[in-house]
Design a protein around this motif. Structure first.
Motif, PDB file in Angstrom:
ATOM      1  N   LEU A  60       0.827  -1.209   0.000  1.00  0.00           N
ATOM      2  CA  LEU A  60       0.000   0.000   0.000  1.00  0.00           C
ATOM      3  C   LEU A  60       0.861   1.259   0.000  1.00  0.00           C
ATOM      4  O   LEU A  60       0.535   2.246  -0.671  1.00  0.00           O
ATOM      5  CB  LEU A  60      -0.937  -0.008   1.210  1.00  0.00           C
ATOM      6  CG  LEU A  60      -1.841   1.219   1.382  1.00  0.00           C
ATOM      7  CD1 LEU A  60      -2.811   1.341   0.214  1.00  0.00           C
ATOM      8  CD2 LEU A  60      -2.586   1.141   2.696  1.00  0.00           C
ATOM      9  N   PHE A  61       1.971   1.230   0.734  1.00  0.00           N
ATOM     10  CA  PHE A  61       2.883   2.371   0.772  1.00  0.00           C
ATOM     11  C   PHE A  61       3.422   2.668  -0.632  1.00  0.00           C
ATOM     12  O   PHE A  61       3.492   3.828  -1.046  1.00  0.00           O
ATOM     13  CB  PHE A  61       4.033   2.094   1.738  1.00  0.00           C
ATOM     14  CG  PHE A  61       4.987   3.232   1.905  1.00  0.00           C
ATOM     15  CD1 PHE A  61       4.667   4.301   2.720  1.00  0.00           C
ATOM     16  CD2 PHE A  61       6.204   3.238   1.257  1.00  0.00           C
ATOM     17  CE1 PHE A  61       5.546   5.366   2.880  1.00  0.00           C
ATOM     18  CE2 PHE A  61       7.087   4.290   1.408  1.00  0.00           C
ATOM     19  CZ  PHE A  61       6.757   5.351   2.220  1.00  0.00           C
ATOM     20  N   GLU A  62       3.791   1.617  -1.362  1.00  0.00           N
ATOM     21  CA  GLU A  62       4.277   1.809  -2.737  1.00  0.00           C
ATOM     22  C   GLU A  62       3.160   2.308  -3.651  1.00  0.00           C
ATOM     23  O   GLU A  62       3.389   3.133  -4.528  1.00  0.00           O
ATOM     24  CB  GLU A  62       4.881   0.516  -3.276  1.00  0.00           C
ATOM     25  CG  GLU A  62       6.161   0.094  -2.589  1.00  0.00           C
ATOM     26  CD  GLU A  62       7.307   1.066  -2.804  1.00  0.00           C
ATOM     27  OE1 GLU A  62       7.455   1.610  -3.918  1.00  0.00           O
ATOM     28  OE2 GLU A  62       8.055   1.294  -1.842  1.00  0.00           O
ATOM     29  N   ALA A  63       1.942   1.809  -3.446  1.00  0.00           N
ATOM     30  CA  ALA A  63       0.808   2.272  -4.251  1.00  0.00           C
ATOM     31  C   ALA A  63       0.524   3.748  -3.982  1.00  0.00           C
ATOM     32  O   ALA A  63       0.156   4.495  -4.900  1.00  0.00           O
ATOM     33  CB  ALA A  63      -0.424   1.429  -3.952  1.00  0.00           C
ATOM     34  N   MET A  64       0.710   4.169  -2.741  1.00  0.00           N
ATOM     35  CA  MET A  64       0.479   5.573  -2.398  1.00  0.00           C
ATOM     36  C   MET A  64       1.440   6.502  -3.135  1.00  0.00           C
ATOM     37  O   MET A  64       1.103   7.646  -3.422  1.00  0.00           O
ATOM     38  CB  MET A  64       0.594   5.781  -0.889  1.00  0.00           C
ATOM     39  CG  MET A  64      -0.564   5.206  -0.090  1.00  0.00           C
ATOM     40  SD  MET A  64      -2.153   5.895  -0.548  1.00  0.00           S
ATOM     41  CE  MET A  64      -1.887   7.609  -0.182  1.00  0.00           C
ATOM     42  N   LYS A  65       2.626   6.016  -3.444  1.00  0.00           N
ATOM     43  CA  LYS A  65       3.568   6.828  -4.224  1.00  0.00           C
ATOM     44  C   LYS A  65       2.986   7.138  -5.601  1.00  0.00           C
ATOM     45  O   LYS A  65       3.114   8.256  -6.099  1.00  0.00           O
ATOM     46  CB  LYS A  65       4.896   6.095  -4.376  1.00  0.00           C
ATOM     47  CG  LYS A  65       5.704   5.986  -3.115  1.00  0.00           C
ATOM     48  CD  LYS A  65       7.006   5.250  -3.393  1.00  0.00           C
ATOM     49  CE  LYS A  65       7.828   5.066  -2.149  1.00  0.00           C
ATOM     50  NZ  LYS A  65       9.073   4.328  -2.427  1.00  0.00           N
ATOM     51  N   VAL A  66       2.346   6.145  -6.221  1.00  0.00           N
ATOM     52  CA  VAL A  66       1.742   6.352  -7.536  1.00  0.00           C
ATOM     53  C   VAL A  66       0.564   7.315  -7.434  1.00  0.00           C
ATOM     54  O   VAL A  66       0.414   8.217  -8.257  1.00  0.00           O
ATOM     55  CB  VAL A  66       1.303   5.007  -8.148  1.00  0.00           C
ATOM     56  CG1 VAL A  66       0.547   5.210  -9.450  1.00  0.00           C
ATOM     57  CG2 VAL A  66       2.509   4.114  -8.375  1.00  0.00           C
ATOM     58  N   VAL A  67      -0.254   7.145  -6.407  1.00  0.00           N
ATOM     59  CA  VAL A  67      -1.409   8.031  -6.223  1.00  0.00           C
ATOM     60  C   VAL A  67      -0.941   9.468  -6.016  1.00  0.00           C
ATOM     61  O   VAL A  67      -1.483  10.408  -6.600  1.00  0.00           O
ATOM     62  CB  VAL A  67      -2.278   7.554  -5.035  1.00  0.00           C
ATOM     63  CG1 VAL A  67      -3.347   8.568  -4.684  1.00  0.00           C
ATOM     64  CG2 VAL A  67      -2.903   6.215  -5.350  1.00  0.00           C
ATOM     65  N   GLN A  68       0.090   9.626  -5.205  1.00  0.00           N
ATOM     66  CA  GLN A  68       0.601  10.969  -4.948  1.00  0.00           C
ATOM     67  C   GLN A  68       1.218  11.591  -6.206  1.00  0.00           C
ATOM     68  O   GLN A  68       1.030  12.771  -6.480  1.00  0.00           O
ATOM     69  CB  GLN A  68       1.633  10.932  -3.825  1.00  0.00           C
ATOM     70  CG  GLN A  68       1.342  11.920  -2.763  1.00  0.00           C
ATOM     71  CD  GLN A  68       2.386  11.918  -1.679  1.00  0.00           C
ATOM     72  OE1 GLN A  68       3.297  11.109  -1.628  1.00  0.00           O
ATOM     73  NE2 GLN A  68       2.241  12.858  -0.793  1.00  0.00           N
ATOM     74  N   ALA A  69       1.947  10.796  -6.971  1.00  0.00           N
ATOM     75  CA  ALA A  69       2.552  11.312  -8.205  1.00  0.00           C
ATOM     76  C   ALA A  69       1.475  11.712  -9.206  1.00  0.00           C
ATOM     77  O   ALA A  69       1.611  12.733  -9.893  1.00  0.00           O
ATOM     78  CB  ALA A  69       3.484  10.273  -8.812  1.00  0.00           C
ATOM     79  N   THR A  70       0.398  10.944  -9.295  1.00  0.00           N
ATOM     80  CA  THR A  70      -0.700  11.282 -10.193  1.00  0.00           C
ATOM     81  C   THR A  70      -1.368  12.580  -9.757  1.00  0.00           C
ATOM     82  O   THR A  70      -1.672  13.441 -10.586  1.00  0.00           O
ATOM     83  CB  THR A  70      -1.744  10.142 -10.205  1.00  0.00           C
ATOM     84  OG1 THR A  70      -1.090   8.927 -10.569  1.00  0.00           O
ATOM     85  CG2 THR A  70      -2.855  10.426 -11.183  1.00  0.00           C
ATOM     86  N   THR A  71      -1.558  12.742  -8.462  1.00  0.00           N
ATOM     87  CA  THR A  71      -2.165  13.971  -7.944  1.00  0.00           C
ATOM     88  C   THR A  71      -1.267  15.169  -8.207  1.00  0.00           C
ATOM     89  O   THR A  71      -1.734  16.216  -8.639  1.00  0.00           O
ATOM     90  CB  THR A  71      -2.427  13.834  -6.433  1.00  0.00           C
ATOM     91  OG1 THR A  71      -3.193  12.669  -6.203  1.00  0.00           O
ATOM     92  CG2 THR A  71      -3.169  15.038  -5.896  1.00  0.00           C
ATOM     93  N   LYS A  72       0.025  15.010  -7.973  1.00  0.00           N
ATOM     94  CA  LYS A  72       0.967  16.106  -8.227  1.00  0.00           C
ATOM     95  C   LYS A  72       1.019  16.448  -9.703  1.00  0.00           C
ATOM     96  O   LYS A  72       1.100  17.616 -10.074  1.00  0.00           O
ATOM     97  CB  LYS A  72       2.363  15.731  -7.743  1.00  0.00           C
ATOM     98  CG  LYS A  72       2.536  15.794  -6.263  1.00  0.00           C
ATOM     99  CD  LYS A  72       3.959  15.437  -5.887  1.00  0.00           C
ATOM    100  CE  LYS A  72       4.132  15.430  -4.394  1.00  0.00           C
ATOM    101  NZ  LYS A  72       5.488  15.046  -4.005  1.00  0.00           N
ATOM    102  N   GLN A  73       0.977  15.436 -10.560  1.00  0.00           N
ATOM    103  CA  GLN A  73       1.032  15.674 -11.994  1.00  0.00           C
ATOM    104  C   GLN A  73      -0.139  16.537 -12.440  1.00  0.00           C
ATOM    105  O   GLN A  73       0.041  17.507 -13.152  1.00  0.00           O
ATOM    106  CB  GLN A  73       1.013  14.350 -12.742  1.00  0.00           C
ATOM    107  CG  GLN A  73       1.021  14.511 -14.255  1.00  0.00           C
ATOM    108  CD  GLN A  73       0.874  13.184 -14.973  1.00  0.00           C
ATOM    109  OE1 GLN A  73       0.477  12.184 -14.383  1.00  0.00           O
ATOM    110  NE2 GLN A  73       1.177  13.178 -16.235  1.00  0.00           N
ATOM    111  N   GLY A  74      -1.331  16.206 -11.989  1.00  0.00           N
ATOM    112  CA  GLY A  74      -2.495  17.005 -12.344  1.00  0.00           C
ATOM    113  C   GLY A  74      -2.417  18.411 -11.799  1.00  0.00           C
ATOM    114  O   GLY A  74      -2.795  19.363 -12.463  1.00  0.00           O
ATOM    115  N   LEU A  75      -1.895  18.561 -10.602  1.00  0.00           N
ATOM    116  CA  LEU A  75      -1.782  19.871  -9.981  1.00  0.00           C
ATOM    117  C   LEU A  75      -0.762  20.742 -10.708  1.00  0.00           C
ATOM    118  O   LEU A  75      -1.016  21.907 -10.978  1.00  0.00           O
ATOM    119  CB  LEU A  75      -1.406  19.715  -8.512  1.00  0.00           C
ATOM    120  CG  LEU A  75      -1.478  20.951  -7.636  1.00  0.00           C
ATOM    121  CD1 LEU A  75      -2.906  21.463  -7.582  1.00  0.00           C
ATOM    122  CD2 LEU A  75      -0.989  20.627  -6.244  1.00  0.00           C
TER     123      LEU A  75
END
Length: 191
Positions: free
Chosen positions: A40-55
């Motif tokens: 889950l910790f590794e998956a959160m990295k992808v979620v965070q990167a996707t959120t940052k990319q959109g921002l």
């Protein structure tokens, strides 16, 4: 509290009073839970990167930085704006909501990382192996997505100016075909 690694199955309380591990079954279930949390910790990295990319794409619009652009302050880089970017900037609520969501995701990932670290710091060898295997499995599953997000983010921000660089990086690092780039152009030592 142990000061070196040990391989025991009876730990007593782990992190919280009342969560006692006194059997092999309890240890196995805890190790499976820790491995799942590491994935889950590794998956959160992808979620965070996707959120940052959109921002970041929203904040930069379709502007293209050049030698006259300021080095600091992404808001000053914006020269050309598309309608979607202007609408988001005019209200400000979408950007504020995105920042709050990104902060919440960061706090969750950070807390999860500290909990995993505290479990490893019990110096129980089984916990260390479980967290390491979980992180490795998480990277195996989510690592390529994280790399792709990084390349897509870079190409969206600077794609209009340096489209050839993205194609060459994609070809040389990811091994995907180079589409429509200049064959005379080389990237950092790759002729």
């Amino acid at each position: 509290m142990h000061s070196s690694y040990w391989w025991g199955t009876s730990l007593g309380d782990l992190l919280f009073k009342g969560y006692s591990i006194n059997s092999v079954a309890g240890l196995v279930m805890t190790c499976l839970g820790l491995a799942s949390l590491a994935v889950l910790f590794e998956a959160m990295k992808v979620v965070q990167a996707t959120t940052k990319q959109g921002l970041h794409v929203t904040s930069l619009g379709d502007s293209c930085p050049n030698e006259c652009s300021p080095l600091l302050g992404a808001a000053n880089i914006r020269r050309r704006r598309d309608k979607r970017c202007v609408d988001r900037d005019s209200s400000g609520s979408d950007r504020t909501w995105a920042l709050l969501c990104q902060t919440g995701l960061y706090l969750f990932q950070d807390t999860l990382g500290y909990l995993l670290m505290l479990c490893v710091m019990t110096y129980n060898g089984y916990f260390t192996v479980a967290v390491s295997l979980g992180a490795g499995l998480g990277y195996l599953v989510f690592g390529p997505a994280l790399i792709e997000i990084g390349f897509n983010s870079a190409s969206k921000i600077c794609g209009a100016c340096t489209g050839r660089v993205g194609n060459h990086l994609r070809k040389n690092i990811l091994g995907t075909p180079d589409q429509g780039s200049n064959p005379d152009f080389s990237v950092a030592g790759n002729p």
